[in-house]
Design an enzyme around this catalytic site. Structure first.
Site, PDB file in Angstrom:
ATOM      1  N   ARG A 281       0.825  -1.210   0.000  1.00 20.77           N
ATOM      2  CA  ARG A 281       0.000   0.000   0.000  1.00 20.77           C
ATOM      3  C   ARG A 281       0.858   1.259   0.000  1.00 20.77           C
ATOM      4  O   ARG A 281       0.519   2.264  -0.627  1.00 20.77           O
ATOM      5  CB  ARG A 281      -0.954   0.003   1.194  1.00 20.77           C
ATOM      6  CG  ARG A 281      -1.898   1.200   1.191  1.00 20.77           C
ATOM      7  CD  ARG A 281      -2.960   1.124   2.273  1.00 20.77           C
ATOM      8  NE  ARG A 281      -3.970   0.136   1.932  1.00 20.77           N
ATOM      9  CZ  ARG A 281      -4.193  -0.959   2.635  1.00 20.77           C
ATOM     10  NH1 ARG A 281      -3.475  -1.216   3.710  1.00 20.77           N
ATOM     11  NH2 ARG A 281      -5.132  -1.810   2.277  1.00 20.77           N
ATOM     12  N   ALA A 282       1.999   1.210   0.691  1.00 23.24           N
ATOM     13  CA  ALA A 282       2.864   2.393   0.756  1.00 23.24           C
ATOM     14  C   ALA A 282       3.370   2.774  -0.632  1.00 23.24           C
ATOM     15  O   ALA A 282       3.430   3.966  -0.973  1.00 23.24           O
ATOM     16  CB  ALA A 282       4.042   2.117   1.688  1.00 23.24           C
TER      17      ALA A 282
END
Length: 706
Positions: A281-282
């Site tokens: 997700r980062a």
């Protein structure tokens, strides 16, 4: 619910003084809602809520289908909308909504529920939308998000992950779209967020009040002017607001044309890998943020400075390995990574060193584009804002600690610190020892059935949880138990002259649901820091055990307090709080040495619990005494310690004694203390969840055994 239609004008976004990172993060989400929202962390009184509420006035208006309660877009209506299928009729343009989720909201208020009034009066199933429906295509704002109950957090996580809300209850099965910009504010001193929710926020910023007198004067001057004449103050900033609104619209239009090249993608991936963030997700958030930064600067290509700024906003809250790590990013390491993976790539034309851009980014103007001074805001010096946490709230890295990785008893040949030295800088006092590596502990429960705040420790009657029965309302009606209400009313329909579909229901028929869940407790630690505990390896193991219990308290949503005793008395090192970080920091700095005033520690615990009981009678305490059971100093120390223990037991305080005695000869003093407390004794080894030396032991079980 709060929207842009308030009769009193919102405080203008462009009138907010300073806080460049916060303003930039909010504006990037306005440009690209796909960035995923903002978490604003900071001390109280720093205008966090003011800035967030001001954002709604800058968001572009949205087109909705007339009469649709779920804000369906005319160009692409939701095929599963409960108000559908839609016929193309009147199209309404309305301001972007900002919906506020109160910390104490009910589950029904958030996701919606069966319209009980229509169900009982008309005999039809009708769905009443909740806040998630209101927030669709808008902003969902949660003030004090770290205090949000777990059941609401779970629902938010589901909606954020799927972009939809599913309601299955009381015979109602509804699914509707719920895509919103999630914005939360919190004060870290009041506790941390669950990791799952923390990761759902795209960006995070730390805010703190300025220490510059001139800037503080300007904050006060503007606030007083706004309070005296909100409409007039807003009118004076209208031009800056319009300019910023236009720049957001232009950036939104440019966003689809921004190119994210392979070189920038490689830097993003390398940066996330270098900081060891979990999942992917980062990487995705960084890519979206860098793209939004380029669009905000008026460029169609992502540059290295965009990647750097995106990392500073998207990674600090994702690199935390446990709740005791302070958020932040090593900027030297970030620059080194970007240089290493960008040196061989052409990142763009550097002929223009100062293109138009946001604060602290590629350009020199403020984020509102209102002029060189950023729309009247004093310029910000330096890079991203530093964490406002005090030094004592930040623990050293695990690899820097001198303690062993697992708690161990002291070696047989190791001698504890003599107890003859007085407290306070004398020869008997030893410097603080680093804590051992935390481990997963067994759950320690408070016996009985409580009615405290929602949590994850002890059994309790709660407003949320599994339904165990029904009862007549005691005061105002809580959660209606529909089937029990219908069963109570059904036998009387003929006598009440019922006609038609509606059920004739009277007040006496109403039944509310009785639910059982788990509560959070007040876990009060009483830690022996005397000379008998001062052997280096033993104290390291003890601190590691207490640190593990603190971590367990964080996960179970408890309040915690810390009392230490040594020398001539006891000290309340940490008043009861929800900030487990503060407890870990106090523990890390704890020195040892001197006599063992056990009775003073227990009496201080009695006083703290008495005060806390007056503040919140529903939150039940759990006393955790960490000691080897010895008592020295003063007249009849053992007798006084036993008397203090019986005082606590007489008030029904649930207690656990963590036995820290070590060596081949054991006196069993901690076990005797536990009997006086009517609690249980557990060794450091038995405290571990993976221990095979004993069965799972709880306060409840040991009280029954006694």
């Amino acid at each position: 619910m709060t929207t842009a239609h308030n009769t009193t004008p919102q405080y203008p976004f462009t009138a907010v003084v300073g806080m460049a990172d916060l303003r930039l993060a909010l504006l990037l989400n306005a440009v690209s809602p796909a960035v995923g929202g903002v978490l604003v962390r900071g001390e109280k009184g720093t205008a966090k809520s003011t800035a967030v509420r001001a954002l709604s006035a800058l968001m572009p208006a949205v087109d909705v289908i007339g009469g649709c309660r779920f804000a369906c877009a005319p160009a692409a209506p939701d095929p599963g909308c409960p108000d559908g299928p839609h016929e193309m009729g009147a199209v309404e343009e309305r301001p972007t909504r900002m919906v506020e989720l109160p910390v104490g909201a009910s589950e029904d208020r958030l996701v919606g529920a069966l319209d009980i009034e229509r169900a009982l009066s008309e005999g039809v199933k009708a769905f009443e939308p909740g806040l998630l429906a209101d927030a669709h295509r808008g902003i969902l704002y949660v003030d004090e998000v770290n205090l949000l109950h777990d059941h609401l957090v779970d629902l938010l996580l589901d909606a954020a992950a799927m972009g939809a809300s599913y309601v299955e209850r009381e015979g109602v099965s509804v699914r509707h779209a719920a895509r919103f910009l999630l914005v939360g504010t919190m004060n870290p001193e009041e506790g941390e967020l669950r990791p799952q929710l923390l990761d759902r926020f795209g960006l995070t910023v730390e805010v703190a009040a300025s220490r510059e007198p001139d800037q503080r004067v300007e904050v006060v001057r503007r606030r007083l002017a706004y309070d005296a004449d909100p409409a007039g103050f807003a009118a004076r900033w209208a031009a800056e607001e319009d300019a910023l609104r236009g720049r957001i619209a232009a950036a939104r239009e440019l966003l689809p044309r921004v190119t994210l090249g392979d070189a920038a993608l490689r830097q993003i991936a390398a940066t996330c890998a270098a900081f060891e963030v979990d999942g992917m997700r980062a990487d995705i958030v960084m890519a979206r943020t860098a793209t939004a930064l380029a669009a905000w600067a008026g460029r169609t290509e992502v540059l290295e400075e965009d990647v750097r700024q995106a990392a500073l906003l998207a990674l600090p809250h994702r690199r935390r390995r446990n709740p005791f790590d302070a958020p932040g990013l090593d900027e030297d390491k970030l620059d080194q990574t970007l240089e290493e993976f960008g040196a061989d790539e052409d990142t763009g034309d550097d002929d223009d060193p100062e293109p138009d851009g946001p604060d602290g980014g590629p350009g020199g103007e403020g984020p509102d584009g209102g002029g060189p001074d950023g729309g009247g805001q004093p310029p910000q010096e330096g890079g991203p804002q530093e964490s406002p946490l005090p030094p004592e709230a930040e623990l050293p890295h695990q690899q820097d600690r001198e303690a062993p990785r697992t708690p161990q008893a002291p070696e047989q040949g190791e001698q504890p610190e003599p107890e003859s030295a007085p407290q306070g800088g004398a020869a008997g006092e030893k410097a603080a020892v680093g804590a051992g590596e935390p481990f997963r502990t067994k759950r320690l429960d408070v016996p009985g059935l409580g009615e405290g705040a929602d949590g994850r420790r002890s059994r309790a009657r709660t407003a949320h949880g599994r339904t165990t029965g029904a009862r007549r309302p005691q005061g105002a009606l809580g959660k209606l138990h529909l089937s029990a209400t219908v069963q109570a009313a059904a036998p009387h329909q003929r006598a009440r002259g019922r006609s038609g579909q509606g059920l004739v229901v009277r007040r006496d028929d109403l039944r509310e649901a009785v639910r059982e869940g788990r509560e959070g407790n007040l876990v009060l630690f009483v830690v022996d820091a005397s000379g008998s505990m001062a052997a280096r390896k033993r104290m390291s193991a003890v601190k590691g055990a207490v640190l593990s219990l603190l971590l367990d308290a964080y996960q179970r949503r408890d309040k915690i307090g810390l009392i230490t005793f040594r020398g001539n008395g006891a000290e309340l090192a940490l008043p009861p709080t929800s900030s487990v970080e503060a407890g870990a920091a106090r523990l890390e700095q704890l020195p040892t040495g001197g006599r063992t005033p056990l009775s003073e520690g227990l009496l201080r615990a009695h006083e703290v619990l008495r005060v806390e009981r007056m503040r919140d009678a529903s939150r039940r305490p759990l006393l955790v005494v960490v000691t080897d059971g010895r008592a020295t100093g003063g007249p009849e120390p053992v007798v006084r310690a036993n008397r203090a223990a019986r005082l606590l037991a007489g008030e029904g305080t649930a207690s656990v004694v963590v036995d820290c005695e070590a060596g081949p000869v054991r006196l069993g003093l901690a076990g005797e203390l536990a009997r006086e407390l009517q609690g249980t004794a557990i060794t450091l080894d038995e405290l571990r969840a993976d221990s095979v030396s004993a069965l799972v032991r709880t306060v409840q079980g040991n009280r029954k055994a006694a």
